[in-house]
Design a protein around this motif. Structure first.
Motif, PDB file in Angstrom:
ATOM      1  N   ASN A   1       0.827  -1.209   0.000  1.00  0.00           N
ATOM      2  CA  ASN A   1       0.000   0.000   0.000  1.00  0.00           C
ATOM      3  C   ASN A   1       0.859   1.256   0.000  1.00  0.00           C
TER       4      ASN A   1
ATOM      5  N   ASP B   1      -1.593   2.281  -7.400  1.00  0.00           N
ATOM      6  CA  ASP B   1      -2.745   2.082  -6.538  1.00  0.00           C
ATOM      7  C   ASP B   1      -3.972   2.643  -7.238  1.00  0.00           C
TER       8      ASP B   1
ATOM      9  N   GLY C   1      -5.565   2.385   4.664  1.00  0.00           N
ATOM     10  CA  GLY C   1      -6.273   1.108   4.625  1.00  0.00           C
ATOM     11  C   GLY C   1      -5.505  -0.040   5.242  1.00  0.00           C
TER      12      GLY C   1
ATOM     13  N   SER D   1      -8.116  -2.558   2.627  1.00  0.00           N
ATOM     14  CA  SER D   1      -7.527  -2.347   1.301  1.00  0.00           C
ATOM     15  C   SER D   1      -7.651  -3.618   0.490  1.00  0.00           C
TER      16      SER D   1
ATOM     17  N   ASN E   1     -10.993   2.212   0.348  1.00  0.00           N
ATOM     18  CA  ASN E   1     -10.503   3.549  -0.017  1.00  0.00           C
ATOM     19  C   ASN E   1     -10.960   4.021  -1.394  1.00  0.00           C
TER      20      ASN E   1
END
Length: 458
Positions: A174, A184, A408, A415, A365
């Protein structure tokens, strides 16, 4: 009906969060709430938009529209407008996932994983963390997590060790995806939406992301000790049906195709999804020509069609459904109400984004970033004062990319990378909460402070 849309969205999200309890695929729930929210808006549009919360509706009225045109406004103007934005993200994801799957079909990732030979648990943790961080920036955090966890199953025997490593992979993936325009989904959304440019998001978020990864990995390393024990691989796992030359070539071409996307956008000024589809088309042409004289079995394994069949379509449909639902809330005015509340009560872009990041550990997210993009609009380039934070490459958008991308990690369900790790390694929610959540939170805050110091100093 205004409140009913919100109730449908919140209840639907409850089912998504507790997917492991109700055993209903989150893509099905996302598609349901997306379609139902738009249906409620279409059937009761006049009463909902008549409240005046929607900035899009107010702009429509100022331009001379009448209430009789409300159905056309919802079904043609707003729905089609949002569909074009959602489609650009969906096509980008499909192209990227297919390229990565094709590289994997050719066993291209073995070029990297075969170099990992260290058996010291702490050293291996750092190697995997740094590798995950930079792979995520190129390949995206979800794909990187899946690839690295697959490798870890071949490197580690003990369940507790694998869970610690898997948790670290989630945090590093992440963090690595947050600073890259292709790493992402949330950063992709901000880049495609023109809130940030590729060069700026890299320069402004890479240092906070590195700090996040380093602090978190150091804390995870305190939980590991001794040497790792490797499992015995069976014949299927050691089977190699491609040559080393083929693996290196396909890995190089795949990475080049992914890295060419920002360049394509900069040169042509076209949306990034076209650059991704262009890269996919080149790889498709190359592989079809290469396989023309190969066996039928190789053609079944190594074609782009085989890669397309292997991509995670439910994940793509989840994004479609949830982005559609958020678009309906944006059109109705829910997001404008939320933005107004944050401005009135919080009144600080850094606090707002920190809240968004923490909430993203509970709620995915993707819709949070979609909501933020709907709540706040890109300010004019000459904006001053508070509004200067919302110009293209403004501090609000850059910090949003960091917070939404890394927040997240605080919970395992926060996530796509975390959900993947939970599924692959069967990580217990409460175990992650006790062992890893505090580490992810400390790393998150450390990176956020780094971003703030950057703003003050530069």
């Amino acid at each position: 009906m205004f409140l009913l849309m919100l109730v449908v969205f919140v209840l639907g999200y409850g089912f998504i969060v507790f997917e492991h309890v109700n055993h209903i695929n989150k893509a099905a729930i996302a598609l349901f709430i997306g379609s139902v929210c738009w249906a409620i808006l279409s059937l009761s549009g006049e009463s909902i938009l008549g409240l005046g919360f929607s900035s899009a509706w107010n702009n429509f009225l100022r331009e001379g529209g009448s209430l009789e045109e409300i159905t056309h406004f919802i079904t043609h103007d707003q729905l089609m407008h949002h569909l074009s934005e959602i489609s650009s993200i969906i096509f980008f994801l499909i192209g990227a996932m297919t390229i990565v799957e094709l590289v994997d079909k050719y066993q291209g990732f073995k070029v990297i994983t075969s170099k990992i030979t260290n058996s010291n648990a702490t050293k291996l943790l750092w190697i995997i963390s740094i590798l995950t961080f930079f792979m995520s920036a190129v390949l995206d955090n979800l794909t990187t997590t899946i690839v690295i966890l697959t490798v870890l199953r071949k490197l580690l025997t003990q369940k507790d060790n694998r869970w610690i490593f898997a948790s670290m992979v989630v945090v590093s993936a992440n963090a690595g995806g947050a600073w890259s325009p292709i790493g992402d989904v949330t950063t992709i959304m901000l880049w495609i939406g023109s809130q940030v440019t590729a060069a700026h998001i890299i320069s402004s978020v890479i240092l906070p992301s590195i700090v996040n990864m380093l602090v978190s990995t150091f804390l995870f390393s305190l939980l590991t000790k001794g040497k790792t024990i490797r499992p015995v691989l069976d014949t299927n796992e050691t089977d190699e049906f491609t040559t080393q030359k083929e693996r290196v070539f396909m890995l190089s071409v795949g990475v080049a195709a992914l890295l060419s996307v920002p360049i394509f956008k900069t040169v042509t000024h076209l949306p990034p999804f076209l650059g991704m589809l262009f890269g996919l088309s080149i790889m498709w042409i190359m592989t079809d020509r290469y396989l023309k004289n190969r066996s039928e079995e190789d053609k079944r394994k190594l074609t782009v069609m085989a890669a397309i069949k292997a991509i995670d379509i439910p994940t793509v449909l989840f994004f479609l459904g949830i982005l559609s639902a958020v678009a309906a809330l944006q059109t109705a005015g829910h997001l404008d109400v939320m933005a107004q509340w944050l401005d009135d009560e919080v009144k600080n872009i850094y606090a707002i984004n920190l809240i968004v990041g923490i909430v993203s550990s509970i709620v995915d997210n993707v819709p949070l970033v979609a909501a933020s993009m709907g709540m706040y609009h890109i300010a004019a380039a000459d904006a001053t004062g508070y509004m200067a934070n919302f110009i293209q490459d403004g501090n609000f958008w850059s910090f949003l990319a960091y917070c939404a991308g890394t927040g997240g990690s605080i919970l395992i369900i926060g996530s796509a990378a975390g959900v993947a790790a939970m599924g692959i390694e069967k990580i217990d929610f409460m175990w992650y909460l006790k062992k890893a959540s505090w580490i992810a939170f400390v790393g998150y805050i450390a990176g956020a402070l780094t971003f703030y110091l950057q703003v003050l100093l530069f």
